[in-house]
Design a protein around this motif. Structure first.
Motif, PDB file in Angstrom:
ATOM      1  N   PRO A 122       0.782  -1.209  -0.028  1.00  0.00           N
ATOM      2  CA  PRO A 122       0.038   0.063   0.267  1.00  0.00           C
ATOM      3  C   PRO A 122       0.800   1.258   0.038  1.00  0.00           C
ATOM      4  CG  PRO A 122      -0.788  -1.439   1.526  1.00  0.00           C
ATOM      5  CD  PRO A 122       0.347  -2.092   1.153  1.00  0.00           C
ATOM      6  N   VAL A 123       0.286   2.620  -0.734  1.00  0.00           N
ATOM      7  CA  VAL A 123       0.904   3.527  -0.726  1.00  0.00           C
ATOM      8  C   VAL A 123       0.078   4.743  -0.017  1.00  0.00           C
ATOM      9  CG1 VAL A 123       2.604   3.277  -2.610  1.00  0.00           C
ATOM     10  CG2 VAL A 123       0.348   3.764  -3.204  1.00  0.00           C
ATOM     11  N   PHE A 124      -1.314   4.418  -0.104  1.00  0.00           N
ATOM     12  CA  PHE A 124      -2.348   5.364   0.646  1.00  0.00           C
ATOM     13  C   PHE A 124      -2.864   4.728   2.026  1.00  0.00           C
ATOM     14  CE2 PHE A 124      -2.246   6.005  -3.917  1.00  0.00           C
ATOM     15  CZ  PHE A 124      -2.039   7.474  -3.880  1.00  0.00           C
ATOM     16  N   PHE A 125      -2.953   5.285   3.101  1.00  0.00           N
ATOM     17  CA  PHE A 125      -3.650   4.752   4.217  1.00  0.00           C
ATOM     18  C   PHE A 125      -4.392   5.457   4.842  1.00  0.00           C
ATOM     19  CE2 PHE A 125       1.221   4.132   3.630  1.00  0.00           C
ATOM     20  CZ  PHE A 125       1.271   2.798   3.697  1.00  0.00           C
ATOM     21  N   SER A 126      -4.964   6.715   4.398  1.00  0.00           N
ATOM     22  CA  SER A 126      -5.897   7.428   5.136  1.00  0.00           C
ATOM     23  C   SER A 126      -6.700   8.433   3.882  1.00  0.00           C
ATOM     24  CB  SER A 126      -5.628   8.073   6.203  1.00  0.00           C
ATOM     25  OG  SER A 126      -4.653   9.410   5.765  1.00  0.00           O
ATOM     26  N   ASP A 127      -7.773   8.882   4.137  1.00  0.00           N
ATOM     27  CA  ASP A 127      -8.322   9.831   3.137  1.00  0.00           C
ATOM     28  C   ASP A 127      -7.291  11.171   2.756  1.00  0.00           C
ATOM     29  OD1 ASP A 127     -10.475   8.335   2.905  1.00  0.00           O
ATOM     30  OD2 ASP A 127     -12.021   9.725   4.041  1.00  0.00           O
ATOM     31  N   GLU A 128      -6.736  11.361   4.132  1.00  0.00           N
ATOM     32  CA  GLU A 128      -5.682  12.559   3.897  1.00  0.00           C
ATOM     33  C   GLU A 128      -4.365  12.275   3.120  1.00  0.00           C
ATOM     34  OE1 GLU A 128      -6.954  11.520   6.765  1.00  0.00           O
ATOM     35  OE2 GLU A 128      -8.264  13.181   7.111  1.00  0.00           O
ATOM     36  N   ASP A 129      -4.157  11.037   2.868  1.00  0.00           N
ATOM     37  CA  ASP A 129      -3.092  10.693   2.133  1.00  0.00           C
ATOM     38  C   ASP A 129      -3.460  10.888   0.613  1.00  0.00           C
ATOM     39  OD1 ASP A 129      -1.852   9.914   4.358  1.00  0.00           O
ATOM     40  OD2 ASP A 129      -2.034   7.982   4.253  1.00  0.00           O
ATOM     41  N   TYR A 130      -4.781  10.330   0.380  1.00  0.00           N
ATOM     42  CA  TYR A 130      -5.189  10.662  -1.049  1.00  0.00           C
ATOM     43  C   TYR A 130      -5.403  12.119  -1.585  1.00  0.00           C
ATOM     44  CZ  TYR A 130      -6.738   5.666  -1.070  1.00  0.00           C
ATOM     45  OH  TYR A 130      -6.828   4.265  -0.977  1.00  0.00           O
ATOM     46  N   GLN A 131      -5.899  12.849  -0.710  1.00  0.00           N
ATOM     47  CA  GLN A 131      -6.048  14.198  -0.848  1.00  0.00           C
ATOM     48  C   GLN A 131      -4.587  14.856  -1.205  1.00  0.00           C
ATOM     49  OE1 GLN A 131      -8.268  14.971   2.792  1.00  0.00           O
ATOM     50  NE2 GLN A 131      -9.989  14.873   1.765  1.00  0.00           N
ATOM     51  N   SER A 132      -3.646  14.569  -0.380  1.00  0.00           N
ATOM     52  CA  SER A 132      -2.342  15.075  -0.365  1.00  0.00           C
ATOM     53  C   SER A 132      -1.573  14.833  -1.744  1.00  0.00           C
ATOM     54  CB  SER A 132      -1.453  14.521   0.834  1.00  0.00           C
ATOM     55  OG  SER A 132      -1.942  15.183   2.069  1.00  0.00           O
ATOM     56  N   TYR A 133      -1.695  13.802  -2.111  1.00  0.00           N
ATOM     57  CA  TYR A 133      -1.220  13.269  -3.435  1.00  0.00           C
ATOM     58  C   TYR A 133      -1.874  14.018  -4.534  1.00  0.00           C
ATOM     59  CZ  TYR A 133       0.459  10.223  -7.207  1.00  0.00           C
ATOM     60  OH  TYR A 133       0.888   9.909  -8.649  1.00  0.00           O
ATOM     61  N   LEU A 134      -3.074  14.004  -4.548  1.00  0.00           N
ATOM     62  CA  LEU A 134      -3.802  14.877  -5.736  1.00  0.00           C
ATOM     63  C   LEU A 134      -3.489  16.001  -5.609  1.00  0.00           C
ATOM     64  CD1 LEU A 134      -7.536  13.408  -5.394  1.00  0.00           C
ATOM     65  CD2 LEU A 134      -5.750  12.865  -7.224  1.00  0.00           C
ATOM     66  N   GLY A 135      -3.090  16.699  -4.456  1.00  0.00           N
ATOM     67  CA  GLY A 135      -2.777  18.409  -4.447  1.00  0.00           C
ATOM     68  C   GLY A 135      -1.275  18.273  -5.063  1.00  0.00           C
ATOM     69  N   TRP A 136      -0.286  17.385  -4.618  1.00  0.00           N
ATOM     70  CA  TRP A 136       0.828  17.497  -5.365  1.00  0.00           C
ATOM     71  C   TRP A 136       0.865  17.026  -6.709  1.00  0.00           C
ATOM     72  CZ3 TRP A 136       1.939  15.457  -0.268  1.00  0.00           C
ATOM     73  CH2 TRP A 136       2.719  16.290   0.635  1.00  0.00           C
TER      74      TRP A 136
END
Length: 231
Positions: A25-39
């Motif tokens: 896994p590379v995503f562990f929480s909703d915040e991770d997905y949101q952070s990735y999309l921001g970058w």
């Protein structure tokens, strides 16, 4: 062993996959997905990539992007990777690599494969058994392409714009594309091309890529896709 050449070209869409190391896994929480999309948004703006479709799965990412230059995609992936790995390692107290080796990518002939590739990407959660319909999954471009939900990331490709004379008509036509399953041979071609880095298109398209890059383009193997080819 020398690295396989990239066939990225200015103005030619590419299907890109990046997987977690050992498919972890590379995503562990909703915040991770949101952070990735921001970058991802920042990386695309910095390095000249127009994003037409995406999906963030637990252990991998699919993107469909059109670059401004031959090195735009690689520079964008590197930018996002540095930001996101630093964020994950700091947040979860880990160290070391997060992604497996180099990302995989295949340029595609847009007239023949772009809309099919968009469907392939956005149907990942359905094929994985996570959701019954693509619109039920939060971390993809489907809601943006099918309903106009604004995620600040998507750029409409000219073929998407040709789906209708208004946004409402385009969204409706796009949703209708999902009424039928992808052709199995087309599904195999999309998977095989991105896994091998082979340009996906007819002979004329491959010749164009060869002339523009100076690299020999191989042929896709026909037949059933390997079970481990990924979603």
């Amino acid at each position: 062993m020398p690295r396989k050449p990239r066939f990225y070209l200015s103005g030619v869409p590419a299907h890109v996959i990046q997987r977690g190391n050992n498919r972890q896994p590379v995503f562990f929480s909703d915040e991770d997905y949101q952070s990735y999309l921001g970058w991802l948004k920042e990386g695309c703006e910095r390095h000249g990539c127009a994003t037409h479709a995406f999906v963030l799965m637990t252990n991998h990412v699919h993107l469909l992007v059109t670059p401004d230059s031959a090195d735009s995609i690689s520079r964008m992936i590197q930018f996002v990777g540095r930001k996101y790995v630093t964020y994950i390692n700091h947040l979860y107290g880990r160290s070391g690599t997060l992604w497996e080796g180099r990302h995989k990518g295949s340029v595609i002939e847009d007239d023949r494969y772009l809309l099919a590739c968009m469907r392939y990407i956005e149907l990942n959660p359905v094929r994985a058994g996570i959701t019954e319909a693509p619109g039920e999954y939060r971390w993809s471009s489907y809601r943006g392409n099918a309903f106009g939900e604004n995620n600040g990331l998507l750029t409409r490709h000219r073929l998407f714009m040709k789906l209708g004379s208004s946004n409402k008509a385009r969204y409706h036509a796009y949703r209708e594309l999902f009424s039928n399953a992808l052709d199995p041979e087309q599904l195999h071609q999309l998977r095989a091309a991105v896994q091998t880095g082979t340009p996906l298109g007819n002979d004329r398209f491959r010749e164009l890529i060869e002339r523009a890059t100076g690299n020999r383009v191989g042929q896709l193997r026909r037949g059933r896709p390997a079970k481990d080819a990924g979603r």
